[in-house]
Motif scaffolding. Structure first.
Motif, short mmCIF file in Angstrom:
data_model
loop_
_atom_site.label_atom_id
_atom_site.label_comp_id
_atom_site.label_asym_id
_atom_site.label_seq_id
_atom_site.Cartn_x
_atom_site.Cartn_y
_atom_site.Cartn_z
N THR A 135 0.84 -1.19 0.00
CA THR A 135 0.00 0.00 0.00
C THR A 135 0.87 1.23 0.00
O THR A 135 1.72 1.40 0.88
CB THR A 135 -0.94 0.02 1.22
OG1 THR A 135 -1.78 -1.14 1.18
CG2 THR A 135 -1.82 1.27 1.18
N THR A 183 -4.46 6.44 -0.96
CA THR A 183 -3.67 5.21 -0.94
C THR A 183 -3.85 4.48 -2.26
O THR A 183 -4.91 4.56 -2.90
CB THR A 183 -4.08 4.29 0.22
OG1 THR A 183 -5.47 3.97 0.09
CG2 THR A 183 -3.81 4.94 1.56
N LYS A 201 -3.25 0.57 -3.46
CA LYS A 201 -2.92 -0.77 -3.03
C LYS A 201 -2.74 -1.66 -4.24
O LYS A 201 -3.55 -1.61 -5.18
CB LYS A 201 -4.03 -1.32 -2.13
CG LYS A 201 -3.76 -2.74 -1.62
CD LYS A 201 -4.97 -3.37 -0.94
CE LYS A 201 -5.28 -2.79 0.38
NZ LYS A 201 -6.36 -3.54 1.09
#
Lengths: 112, 113
Positions: free
Chosen positions: B20, B76, B78
């Motif tokens: 991440t 974020t 991921k």
């Protein structure tokens, strides 16, 4: 299929001389063009831009020229300084969406 | 004014693992972008947030990539599960509205072994 092409992966110039970096694009919808400079381990930083309504934009030692009919732009640096040694990316965008399409970069080395 | 901040700066993971990446844009910048540069090639667009909404995710390579921007602040990205071809430098950028130039972070160098 790259829409923005920088065909010279590297360029070496003597300090004090002119550096000319070239960029070609294929998408006629692009109307805004930018040059970014990137040092190792850092992100690209904005250098200079030009709108398609102009054919030249100047900022100090840096001048960008746009030839719309040839779908070509160039960045001139004069006089070149050793601190100008970096990777230079050409980028372009259209009116919608406004994300940038980048070229693969040209490594400029200015020799003292 | 603090710039765009990315964390971590480097990540080395094995194929099949999850990673991440985080990006904190410049405060007040509604527009947040993710880009990737693979093997010294061009910097490729991945996706664009306006506040918390995905404006354009046409550059996301496949469904192993998931980007979020909860609350319209940090974002974020991921990658799950990571593959070898995911190796590269992931850049985050932000800008105010309109045609103002993008401000880039220093990137996260991801290596998948």
């Amino acid at each position: 299929d790259q829409q923005v092409k920088q065909n010279s992966p590297s360029l070496s110039v003597q300090e004090g001389r002119i550096s000319i970096l070239n960029c070609d694009y294929t998408n006629s919808m692009f109307d805004y063009f930018l040059w970014y400079k990137k040092y190792p381990a850092e992100g690209p930083t904005f250098l200079i831009s030009i709108s398609s309504i102009k054919d030249k934009n100047e900022d100090g030692r840096f001048t960008v020229f746009l030839n719309k009919s040839a779908k070509h732009l160039s960045l001139h640096i004069v006089p070149s300084q050793p601190g100008d040694s970096a990777v230079y990316f050409c980028a372009a965008s259209g009116s919608s969406p406004r994300q940038l399409t980048f070229g693969s970069g040209t490594q400029l080395t200015v020799l003292p | 004014e603090a710039g765009v901040t990315q964390f971590p700066s480097h990540s080395v993971i094995e194929k099949g693992q999850t990673v991440t990446l985080r990006c904190d844009p410049i405060s007040g910048h509604d527009n947040l972008y993710w880009y990737r540069r693979v093997m010294g090639k061009e910097i490729k667009f991945l996706l664009h947030f306006v506040k918390e909404s995905k404006q354009d995710e046409s550059g996301m390579p496949n469904n192993r990539f998931l980007a979020e921007r909860t609350g319209g602040t940090y974002s974020t990205l991921k990658v799950q599960p990571a593959e070898l071809e995911d190796s590269g430098v992931y850049f985050c950028a932000s800008r105010e509205q309109g045609t103002s130039p993008l401000h880039f972070g220093n990137g996260t160098r991801l290596t998948v072994t």
